[in-house]
Motif scaffolding. Sequence first.
Motif, PDB file in Angstrom:
ATOM      1  N   UNK A   1       0.838  -1.181   0.000  1.00  0.00           N
ATOM      2  CA  UNK A   1       0.000   0.000   0.000  1.00  0.00           C
ATOM      3  C   UNK A   1       0.887   1.250   0.000  1.00  0.00           C
ATOM      4  N   UNK A   2       0.608   2.184  -0.881  1.00  0.00           N
ATOM      5  CA  UNK A   2       1.421   3.396  -0.943  1.00  0.00           C
ATOM      6  C   UNK A   2       0.990   4.368   0.143  1.00  0.00           C
ATOM      7  N   UNK A   3       1.906   5.214   0.495  1.00  0.00           N
ATOM      8  CA  UNK A   3       1.645   6.207   1.526  1.00  0.00           C
ATOM      9  C   UNK A   3       1.117   7.474   0.855  1.00  0.00           C
ATOM     10  N   UNK A   4      -0.217   7.622   0.780  1.00  0.00           N
ATOM     11  CA  UNK A   4      -0.822   8.765   0.117  1.00  0.00           C
ATOM     12  C   UNK A   4      -0.812   9.974   1.045  1.00  0.00           C
ATOM     13  N   UNK A   5      -0.520  11.152   0.505  1.00  0.00           N
ATOM     14  CA  UNK A   5      -0.559  12.347   1.347  1.00  0.00           C
ATOM     15  C   UNK A   5      -1.997  12.678   1.735  1.00  0.00           C
ATOM     16  N   UNK A   6      -2.153  13.383   2.832  1.00  0.00           N
ATOM     17  CA  UNK A   6      -3.463  13.837   3.256  1.00  0.00           C
ATOM     18  C   UNK A   6      -4.059  14.673   2.121  1.00  0.00           C
ATOM     19  N   UNK A   7      -5.252  14.303   1.604  1.00  0.00           N
ATOM     20  CA  UNK A   7      -5.813  15.044   0.471  1.00  0.00           C
ATOM     21  C   UNK A   7      -6.082  16.515   0.787  1.00  0.00           C
ATOM     22  N   UNK A   8      -6.365  16.827   2.050  1.00  0.00           N
ATOM     23  CA  UNK A   8      -6.596  18.219   2.422  1.00  0.00           C
ATOM     24  C   UNK A   8      -5.302  19.018   2.317  1.00  0.00           C
ATOM     25  N   UNK A   9      -4.196  18.436   2.793  1.00  0.00           N
ATOM     26  CA  UNK A   9      -2.903  19.112   2.693  1.00  0.00           C
ATOM     27  C   UNK A   9      -2.556  19.325   1.221  1.00  0.00           C
ATOM     28  N   UNK A  10      -2.803  18.308   0.423  1.00  0.00           N
ATOM     29  CA  UNK A  10      -2.516  18.402  -1.006  1.00  0.00           C
ATOM     30  C   UNK A  10      -3.351  19.521  -1.637  1.00  0.00           C
ATOM     31  N   UNK A  11      -4.629  19.624  -1.267  1.00  0.00           N
ATOM     32  CA  UNK A  11      -5.503  20.665  -1.796  1.00  0.00           C
ATOM     33  C   UNK A  11      -5.002  22.050  -1.395  1.00  0.00           C
TER      34      UNK A  11
END
Length: 133
Positions: A1-11
């Motif tokens: 499983x990849x370590x996805x960044x927090x989508x809110x931080x990315x936004x």
Amino acid sequence: MTNLPNPTIQLIEENPEVKSFIYQQIAEFDGFVTPETEVTVVARNPKKLALQYEAEGKEFNRRDLSKLYRIAIVLSDGEAKVEAEGVHEDIYLAIKLAKDNLMLKLVEIQDSVISHQDRLVEINHYLQHPSIH
């Protein structure tokens, strides 16, 4: 499983409109901060609200929590720190709620400090000018 960044931080990092809105909101703290005050905007995991909501007796759907934005604004100056959160399905409203909640805290702090200073001034006035009965 990849370590996805927090989508809110990315936004926040990748969307110039969101970044600009954040800067507009934190500009309202100018009367309450010093040049040394650090302002931090934090994207928190809304799923972690489940325990808090359960303790408060609020009804919620765990799946719906993941649709929320949970934004905190933290002001720190030396040892002093004050923060507030905003939670909403719209990131702009979550940011505004965080700012509004923090402003309420800052006004409350300012009012208590001013009231305390007013009392000290009044006490000193009476100590310097005792009335004769």
